[in-house]
Design an enzyme around this catalytic site. Sequence first.
Site, short mmCIF file in Angstrom:
data_model
loop_
_atom_site.label_atom_id
_atom_site.label_comp_id
_atom_site.label_asym_id
_atom_site.label_seq_id
_atom_site.Cartn_x
_atom_site.Cartn_y
_atom_site.Cartn_z
N CYS A 2 0.82 -1.21 0.00
CA CYS A 2 0.00 0.00 0.00
C CYS A 2 0.86 1.27 0.00
O CYS A 2 2.06 1.23 0.25
CB CYS A 2 -0.96 0.04 1.17
SG CYS A 2 -2.22 -1.25 1.15
N ILE A 56 -5.32 -7.21 1.15
CA ILE A 56 -4.84 -8.43 1.80
C ILE A 56 -5.86 -8.92 2.83
O ILE A 56 -6.41 -10.01 2.70
CB ILE A 56 -3.47 -8.19 2.49
CG1 ILE A 56 -2.41 -7.84 1.43
CG2 ILE A 56 -3.04 -9.43 3.27
CD1 ILE A 56 -1.06 -7.53 2.00
N GLY A 80 0.01 -0.29 6.29
CA GLY A 80 0.57 -1.16 7.30
C GLY A 80 -0.42 -2.20 7.78
O GLY A 80 -1.33 -2.61 7.06
#
Length: 216
Positions: A2, A56, A80
């Site tokens: 990302c 994800i 993150g």
Amino acid sequence: MCAIAGILHRDGRPVERAALEVMGAAMAHRGPDGCGYFIGRRGGMSVGLVHRRLAIRDLSEAGRQPIESLNGDIAVVFNGEIYNDAPLARQIQAQTGYIPRGHCDAEILPEAFALWGGDVFDRLRGMFAMAVWDAGHQELTLARDHLGIKPLFYSDNGNTVRFASELKGVLADPEQSRGLDHGQVHAYLAQGYPDPDRSVIAQVHQVPPGAVVVIH
């Protein structure tokens, strides 16, 4: 992986989506699964946020960013992973009644910031670089995890703040100065990296590991 990026104008100018698109495109390799935008204005400030998504944990629309709080005052872009999002979600639900729509760790962040303000960063366990626009207080907050795993660069020339996950994301805006910091170039050549709060570009800094930068 990302990527996040954004622009804040203090001089009353609106943020142009085209500028955000250019910044996001410069980091498309970090987030090939989609791109999202937020543009807002409050008082004399205008802000734009962009997120390049690598899906994800939650592949649904609930995982798309930028993410706004229910009252619309908080907008977040985040890169993150938060490891303790489930217990934080339960705390938020107990205090506010908010129920997440999906299973993305980023989804709780606007409500968490609305509830705990800047103290939220002490509650997070994980690796992250984050930008939070608080329209009610007209503040942009940039934060980075304690180990500095996720990078975050920013510049501030007085009228305009730009930030991005990569240096080239900041430099993608043609209005950004590109003058070198020769001392930091020397540091990079000597030790393999610039100082923790600097970059090789004179006007571009890094948010140091574990730091929170509040911009008014």
